[in-house]
Motif scaffolding. Structure first.
Motif, PDB file in Angstrom:
ATOM      1  N   ALA A 366       0.827  -1.211   0.000  1.00  0.00           N
ATOM      2  CA  ALA A 366       0.000   0.000   0.000  1.00  0.00           C
ATOM      3  C   ALA A 366       0.859   1.258   0.000  1.00  0.00           C
ATOM      4  CB  ALA A 366      -0.929  -0.019   1.216  1.00  0.00           C
ATOM      5  N   SER A 367       1.895   1.277   0.840  1.00  0.00           N
ATOM      6  CA  SER A 367       2.691   2.496   0.973  1.00  0.00           C
ATOM      7  C   SER A 367       3.525   2.780  -0.272  1.00  0.00           C
ATOM      8  CB  SER A 367       3.603   2.384   2.195  1.00  0.00           C
ATOM      9  OG  SER A 367       4.497   1.290   2.070  1.00  0.00           O
ATOM     10  N   GLY A 368       3.900   1.731  -1.009  1.00  0.00           N
ATOM     11  CA  GLY A 368       4.662   1.972  -2.231  1.00  0.00           C
ATOM     12  C   GLY A 368       3.910   2.856  -3.206  1.00  0.00           C
ATOM     13  N   VAL A 369       2.620   2.606  -3.374  1.00  0.00           N
ATOM     14  CA  VAL A 369       1.808   3.440  -4.265  1.00  0.00           C
ATOM     15  C   VAL A 369       1.597   4.822  -3.649  1.00  0.00           C
ATOM     16  CG1 VAL A 369      -0.408   3.625  -5.468  1.00  0.00           C
ATOM     17  CG2 VAL A 369       0.682   1.393  -5.200  1.00  0.00           C
ATOM     18  N   ALA A 374       2.519  10.643  -3.718  1.00  0.00           N
ATOM     19  CA  ALA A 374       3.012  11.834  -3.017  1.00  0.00           C
ATOM     20  C   ALA A 374       4.149  12.494  -3.782  1.00  0.00           C
ATOM     21  CB  ALA A 374       3.477  11.452  -1.614  1.00  0.00           C
ATOM     22  N   ARG A 375       5.004  11.691  -4.399  1.00  0.00           N
ATOM     23  CA  ARG A 375       6.102  12.241  -5.199  1.00  0.00           C
ATOM     24  C   ARG A 375       5.556  13.037  -6.381  1.00  0.00           C
ATOM     25  NH1 ARG A 375       8.726   7.721  -6.351  1.00  0.00           N
ATOM     26  NH2 ARG A 375       9.939   7.781  -4.432  1.00  0.00           N
ATOM     27  N   ARG A 376       4.510  12.538  -6.993  1.00  0.00           N
ATOM     28  CA  ARG A 376       3.900  13.286  -8.112  1.00  0.00           C
ATOM     29  C   ARG A 376       3.329  14.613  -7.619  1.00  0.00           C
ATOM     30  NH1 ARG A 376       2.328  10.728 -13.094  1.00  0.00           N
ATOM     31  NH2 ARG A 376       0.805  12.408 -13.194  1.00  0.00           N
ATOM     32  N   ARG A 377       2.693  14.610  -6.430  1.00  0.00           N
ATOM     33  CA  ARG A 377       2.149  15.860  -5.905  1.00  0.00           C
ATOM     34  C   ARG A 377       3.269  16.858  -5.634  1.00  0.00           C
ATOM     35  NH1 ARG A 377      -1.018  12.400  -2.727  1.00  0.00           N
ATOM     36  NH2 ARG A 377       0.273  12.842  -0.895  1.00  0.00           N
ATOM     37  N   ASP A 378       4.374  16.381  -5.052  1.00  0.00           N
ATOM     38  CA  ASP A 378       5.487  17.276  -4.739  1.00  0.00           C
ATOM     39  C   ASP A 378       6.109  17.875  -5.989  1.00  0.00           C
ATOM     40  OD1 ASP A 378       5.022  16.653  -2.128  1.00  0.00           O
ATOM     41  OD2 ASP A 378       6.748  15.307  -1.889  1.00  0.00           O
ATOM     42  N   LYS A 379       6.030  17.156  -7.099  1.00  0.00           N
ATOM     43  CA  LYS A 379       6.583  17.646  -8.360  1.00  0.00           C
ATOM     44  C   LYS A 379       5.587  18.486  -9.154  1.00  0.00           C
ATOM     45  CE  LYS A 379       9.924  13.896  -9.027  1.00  0.00           C
ATOM     46  NZ  LYS A 379      10.327  12.754  -9.902  1.00  0.00           N
ATOM     47  N   GLY A 380       4.407  18.729  -8.576  1.00  0.00           N
ATOM     48  CA  GLY A 380       3.402  19.526  -9.256  1.00  0.00           C
ATOM     49  C   GLY A 380       2.629  18.782 -10.324  1.00  0.00           C
ATOM     50  N   ARG A 381       2.667  17.447 -10.280  1.00  0.00           N
ATOM     51  CA  ARG A 381       1.926  16.626 -11.249  1.00  0.00           C
ATOM     52  C   ARG A 381       1.011  15.651 -10.509  1.00  0.00           C
ATOM     53  NH1 ARG A 381       4.483  13.150 -13.850  1.00  0.00           N
ATOM     54  NH2 ARG A 381       6.452  13.053 -12.690  1.00  0.00           N
ATOM     55  N   PRO A 382       0.051  16.172  -9.725  1.00  0.00           N
ATOM     56  CA  PRO A 382      -0.806  15.270  -8.944  1.00  0.00           C
ATOM     57  C   PRO A 382      -1.661  14.393  -9.850  1.00  0.00           C
ATOM     58  CG  PRO A 382      -1.702  17.488  -8.931  1.00  0.00           C
ATOM     59  CD  PRO A 382      -0.346  17.583  -9.593  1.00  0.00           C
ATOM     60  N   ALA A 383      -2.071  13.249  -9.299  1.00  0.00           N
ATOM     61  CA  ALA A 383      -2.935  12.320 -10.039  1.00  0.00           C
ATOM     62  C   ALA A 383      -4.145  12.004  -9.160  1.00  0.00           C
ATOM     63  CB  ALA A 383      -2.169  11.041 -10.388  1.00  0.00           C
ATOM     64  N   PRO A 384      -5.088  12.949  -9.044  1.00  0.00           N
ATOM     65  CA  PRO A 384      -6.214  12.761  -8.119  1.00  0.00           C
ATOM     66  C   PRO A 384      -7.070  11.545  -8.453  1.00  0.00           C
ATOM     67  CG  PRO A 384      -6.570  14.658  -9.560  1.00  0.00           C
ATOM     68  CD  PRO A 384      -5.156  14.241  -9.745  1.00  0.00           C
ATOM     69  N   GLY A 385      -7.181  11.231  -9.743  1.00  0.00           N
ATOM     70  CA  GLY A 385      -7.965  10.051 -10.113  1.00  0.00           C
ATOM     71  C   GLY A 385      -7.353   8.769  -9.572  1.00  0.00           C
ATOM     72  N   TRP A 386      -6.024   8.657  -9.718  1.00  0.00           N
ATOM     73  CA  TRP A 386      -5.334   7.483  -9.187  1.00  0.00           C
ATOM     74  C   TRP A 386      -5.362   7.472  -7.663  1.00  0.00           C
ATOM     75  CZ3 TRP A 386      -4.636   3.412 -11.898  1.00  0.00           C
ATOM     76  CH2 TRP A 386      -4.392   3.497 -13.270  1.00  0.00           C
ATOM     77  N   GLU A 387      -5.295   8.640  -7.041  1.00  0.00           N
ATOM     78  CA  GLU A 387      -5.368   8.701  -5.578  1.00  0.00           C
ATOM     79  C   GLU A 387      -6.717   8.187  -5.085  1.00  0.00           C
ATOM     80  OE1 GLU A 387      -4.368  12.513  -4.002  1.00  0.00           O
ATOM     81  OE2 GLU A 387      -2.500  12.668  -5.143  1.00  0.00           O
ATOM     82  N   ARG A 388      -7.785   8.586  -5.758  1.00  0.00           N
ATOM     83  CA  ARG A 388      -9.115   8.114  -5.346  1.00  0.00           C
ATOM     84  C   ARG A 388      -9.252   6.611  -5.567  1.00  0.00           C
ATOM     85  NH1 ARG A 388     -10.653  12.775  -8.295  1.00  0.00           N
ATOM     86  NH2 ARG A 388     -11.448  11.471  -9.982  1.00  0.00           N
ATOM     87  N   ALA A 389      -8.766   6.122  -6.716  1.00  0.00           N
ATOM     88  CA  ALA A 389      -8.874   4.691  -7.007  1.00  0.00           C
ATOM     89  C   ALA A 389      -8.071   3.862  -6.009  1.00  0.00           C
ATOM     90  CB  ALA A 389      -8.395   4.412  -8.435  1.00  0.00           C
ATOM     91  N   TRP A 390      -6.887   4.373  -5.625  1.00  0.00           N
ATOM     92  CA  TRP A 390      -6.062   3.606  -4.687  1.00  0.00           C
ATOM     93  C   TRP A 390      -6.661   3.618  -3.287  1.00  0.00           C
ATOM     94  CZ3 TRP A 390      -3.327  -0.316  -4.916  1.00  0.00           C
ATOM     95  CH2 TRP A 390      -2.420  -0.669  -3.919  1.00  0.00           C
ATOM     96  N   ALA A 391      -7.209   4.747  -2.860  1.00  0.00           N
ATOM     97  CA  ALA A 391      -7.874   4.801  -1.557  1.00  0.00           C
ATOM     98  C   ALA A 391      -9.076   3.851  -1.530  1.00  0.00           C
ATOM     99  CB  ALA A 391      -8.325   6.225  -1.249  1.00  0.00           C
ATOM    100  N   ALA A 392      -9.810   3.780  -2.649  1.00  0.00           N
ATOM    101  CA  ALA A 392     -10.946   2.858  -2.729  1.00  0.00           C
ATOM    102  C   ALA A 392     -10.491   1.406  -2.654  1.00  0.00           C
ATOM    103  CB  ALA A 392     -11.724   3.103  -4.019  1.00  0.00           C
ATOM    104  N   THR A 393      -9.321   1.121  -3.201  1.00  0.00           N
ATOM    105  CA  THR A 393      -8.789  -0.248  -3.154  1.00  0.00           C
ATOM    106  C   THR A 393      -8.291  -0.598  -1.766  1.00  0.00           C
ATOM    107  OG1 THR A 393      -8.129  -0.142  -5.486  1.00  0.00           O
ATOM    108  CG2 THR A 393      -7.053  -1.802  -4.122  1.00  0.00           C
ATOM    109  N   VAL A 394      -7.502   0.304  -1.176  1.00  0.00           N
ATOM    110  CA  VAL A 394      -6.884   0.024   0.117  1.00  0.00           C
ATOM    111  C   VAL A 394      -7.933  -0.185   1.204  1.00  0.00           C
ATOM    112  CG1 VAL A 394      -5.474   1.062   1.949  1.00  0.00           C
ATOM    113  CG2 VAL A 394      -4.690   1.111  -0.414  1.00  0.00           C
ATOM    114  N   TRP A 395      -8.998   0.603   1.180  1.00  0.00           N
ATOM    115  CA  TRP A 395     -10.016   0.465   2.222  1.00  0.00           C
ATOM    116  C   TRP A 395     -11.241  -0.306   1.765  1.00  0.00           C
ATOM    117  CZ3 TRP A 395      -8.972   0.721   7.013  1.00  0.00           C
ATOM    118  CH2 TRP A 395      -7.891   1.483   7.452  1.00  0.00           C
TER     119      TRP A 395
END
Length: 506
Positions: A366-369, A374-395
Motif C-alpha cells: 500500500a505504501s509503495g503506491v 506523493a512524489r507526483r504531488r510534490d513535483k506539481g503533477r498530482p494524479a487525483p484520479g489514481w489517488e481516489r482509485a487507490w484509496a478505494a482499493t486500500v479500504w
C-alpha cells in the motif's frame, strides 16, 4: 620559525558493496521497481491482506462451527459411521470423501463430500452427523488468497505470477536503494509525510526481508505448481504429468466402476503401524464402487514436513506406502512448503508472528503506491484520479472482506460471501468517481470497523457465540471487537474534537 608540517590526508571511507552500484543503474532499477509495483499493486495488496488473515484459517473454521461437537479423538467406528452418514447425505455422484480427524489445532471430525453438489459435514463422538458444519467465510478467505475465486488452475497460476512479481519487486527495491542496509534504523519522523512513509516503507522492507522472500518464493512455487509439473512432464516423461505426480503421491488403483457397498475403513485402521504417529487425514476415492480406495496420512511427532502415507484397496490390502523418515531433503521441502507459507507449524505464537509480518508486507504494497502518488504531488503533477482509485482499493478490500464474514455467517453460503465482497468492492470503486481520497479513506475505516463489529454480533446471534465451549470462538470474537474499536475510536475522537473548538485548540 619553521613551517607547520601539513597533516596527512584522511583516508577515504570504505564504501560498502551496495554503495558502489553506479548511479545510472540505480535510477534504471528504481524506475523498474516503481513500474513493477504499480502494475501489480492492487493484486499484491489483496493477496498479502487475504494471506495474513488466512494464517488463522483453522481458528476461523472453529469460530464458524462454534456450536459443533468438540472431539479430542475419533474411534474407527465413529469415523465409519460418520463416513457412511456423509455419503448418504451428500447426494448422488459421490467421487471422493475427505476426512479430517480431530487434532489440538482443529478439534472436530470434518468430512467433505465431493459429489454432484459438494457438501461439508461435522460429526460427534459417535459419528452422528451434527449441524453447524458450514464454514463459508473460511472457504471464502482461503480461496481468495489461493486462486482469487477464479477457476482453480488459472487463478492459482495468476497468484503464482503475483508471487514472482512480489519477489522481483523486493529484489529491485533493495538494488534501487544502495544505502538501505546502512540506514536500516534511520527514520525521519514528524517531518514530511512522504519522507516519513518512505522511511517506514524501506525499514519494513529490510527488517523483515527474510520473511518477505520466503513468502513470495513459496507462494510463487505453490501457485505455479501446475506449470512446473507440466514442464517436468514434458522434459522427463514425454508430457505425461501423471508420472510426475506419481513421484510424490500414490497412483490410484485400477478403476472398477461397478457399484459396491460403502468402503469399510475399519480393517484398514487395524493395519496401521502403532509407532507413535497420529492419524490426521483420510482420503477416499470412489467409495461406493468396486475400485474404491483409501489413503491414510499419519503425522509423525517432531516433523514439520512430510507424513507417513498408506494406500489401501477395498479389501484392505496395502498397495502403496511412503514413510517421511525415508524422504530426502527435496521431498521434505516440498512436503512442508504449504505449512511454511501459511505458518501452520509451531502453534499460535508462530501464527501471530506470521500475521504481524504479513500485515507489514501488506503495508509495503500500500505504501509503495502512496509514495509514488506523493512524489507526483510534490513535483506539481498530482494524479487525483489514481489517488481516489487507490484509496478505494486500500479500504474497499478490508471492508469487503468484513462484509463477506457477515454474509457468510448469516447465510452459511460461500457464494453469498463472495457476492458481499464483490458488492462492497465495486461500491467503493464507484464512489471513487466522485469522492476525494481522504473522504474515501475515512469512509473505508468506518465501514471496515462497523462490519467487523457486525461480524462478531452476527456470530453471537446466529452461531452460538455466547454459548460456545470452544475458547477459540471467544478469542476470535474479542479480537474482532478490539479491531473494530481500534479503527472506530480514532474517527470518533477526531469528530468530537472538530465539534468542540476548545478541545481542538488545546
Amino acid at each position: 620559525m619553521t613551517a607547520a608540517t601539513p597533516k596527512p590526508p584522511r583516508p577515504a571511507k570504505k564504501k560498502d558493496l551496495m554503495s558502489r552500484i553506479p548511479a545510472g543503474f540505480v535510477r534504471a532499477v528504481l524506475r523498474g521497481h516503481s513500474s513493477l509495483g504499480l502494475a501489480f499493486a492492487a493484486l499484491i495488496y489483496l493477496i498479502c491482506l487475504s494471506g495474513s488473515i488466512a494464517v488463522f484459517a483453522h481458528e476461523f473454521q472453529r469460530w464458524e462451527s462454534a456450536a459443533a461437537p468438540q472431539l479430542t479423538e475419533a474411534s474407527p467406528d465413529a469415523v465409519q459411521t460418520a463416513f457412511e452418514g456423509a455419503i448418504a447425505a451428500g447426494g448422488p455422484g459421490v467421487e471422493h470423501v475427505y476426512i479430517t480427524l480431530p487434532t489440538s489445532d482443529f478439534p472436530r471430525l470434518l468430512l467433505y463430500v465431493d459429489a454432484d453438489e459438494d457438501r461439508q459435514f461435522l460429526a460427534d463422538a459417535q459419528g452422528k452427523i451434527a449441524p453447524g458444519g458450514e464454514a463459508a467465510w473460511t472457504e471464502f478467505i482461503t480461496r481468495l488468497h489461493i486462486n482469487l475465486h477464479l477457476p482453480r488452475t488459472w487463478g492459482g497460476f495468476l497468484v503464482g505470477l503475483i508471487g514472482v512479481a512480489l519477489l522481483s519487486s523486493l529484489i529491485s527495491g533493495i538494488l534501487a536503494h544502495p544505502r538501505i542496509f546502512r540506514d536500516a534504523f534511520h527514520l525521519r519522523l514528524g517531518g514530511s509525510q512522504r519522507l516519513q512513509e518512505a522511511d517506514l516503507h524501506n525499514r519494513l522492507g529490510v527488517w523483515a526481508l527474510p520473511f518477505h522472500i520466503l513468502i513470495s518464493l513459496s507462494g510463487a512455487f505453490l501457485g505455479l505448481t501446475t506449470i512446473i509439473v507440466g514442464v517436468l512432464g514434458m522434459a522427463m516423461f514425454n508430457g505425461d504429468v501423471n508420472k510426475v505426480y506419481a513421484l510424490f503421491i500414490p497412483a490410484p488403483p485400477v478403476d472398477d466402476p461397478r457399484p459396491a457397498p460403502v468402503l469399510d475403513l475399519r480393517p484398514m485402521y487395524a493395519k496401521l503401524p502403532q509407532d507413535g504417529g497420529r492419524l490426521t487425514y483420510i482420503f477416499t476415492e470412489h467409495p461406493t464402487e468396486m475400485g474404491g480406495a483409501a489413503l491414510f496420512n499419519v503425522e509423525q511427532p517432531n516433523r514439520m514436513a512430510g507424513v507417513d502415507s498408506y494406500a489401501f484397496r477395498r479389501d484392505a490390502s496395502i498397495y502403496s506406502q511412503q514413510k517421511a523418515v525415508d524422504n530426502n531433503l527435496g521431498e521434505d521441502l516440498l512436503g512442508g512448503m504449504g505449512q511454511l507459507h501459511f505458518g501452520w507449524f509451531g502453534g499460535g505464537i508462530v501464527k501471530i508472528v506470521y500475521f504481524a509480518l504479513g500485515l507489514g508486507l501488506t503495508y509495503l504494497a500500500a505504501s509503495g503506491v502512496n509514495i509514488w502518488l506523493a512524489r507526483r504531488r510534490d513535483k506539481g503533477r498530482p494524479a487525483p484520479g489514481w489517488e481516489r482509485a487507490w484509496a478505494a482499493t486500500v479500504w474497499g478490500q478490508p471492508a469487503g472482506i468484513a462484509a463477506a464474514a457477515v454474509a457468510g455467517l448469516a447465510l452459511a453460503s460461500a457464494p453469498a460471501a463472495i457476492g458481499a465482497w464483490l458488492a462492497v468492492s465495486l461500491l467503493f470503486l464507484a464512489a471513487a468517481i466522485r469522492l476525494p481520497a481522504t473522504r474515501l479513506s475515512t469512509l473505508g475505516r468506518i465501514a471496515t470497523a462497523a462490519l467487523t463489529l457486525a461480524a462478531a454480533a452476527t456470530h453471537f446471534a446466529l452461531r452460538g457465540g455466547l454459548n460456545s465451549a470452544d475458547p477459540v470462538a471467544w478469542i476470535v470474537n474479542l479480537s474482532l471487537i478490539a479491531a473494530g474499536a481500534a479503527l472506530l475510536l480514532p474517527e470518533l475522537r477526531m469528530r468530537r474534537n472538530k465539534a468542540d473548538p476548545a478541545t481542538a485548540a488545546a
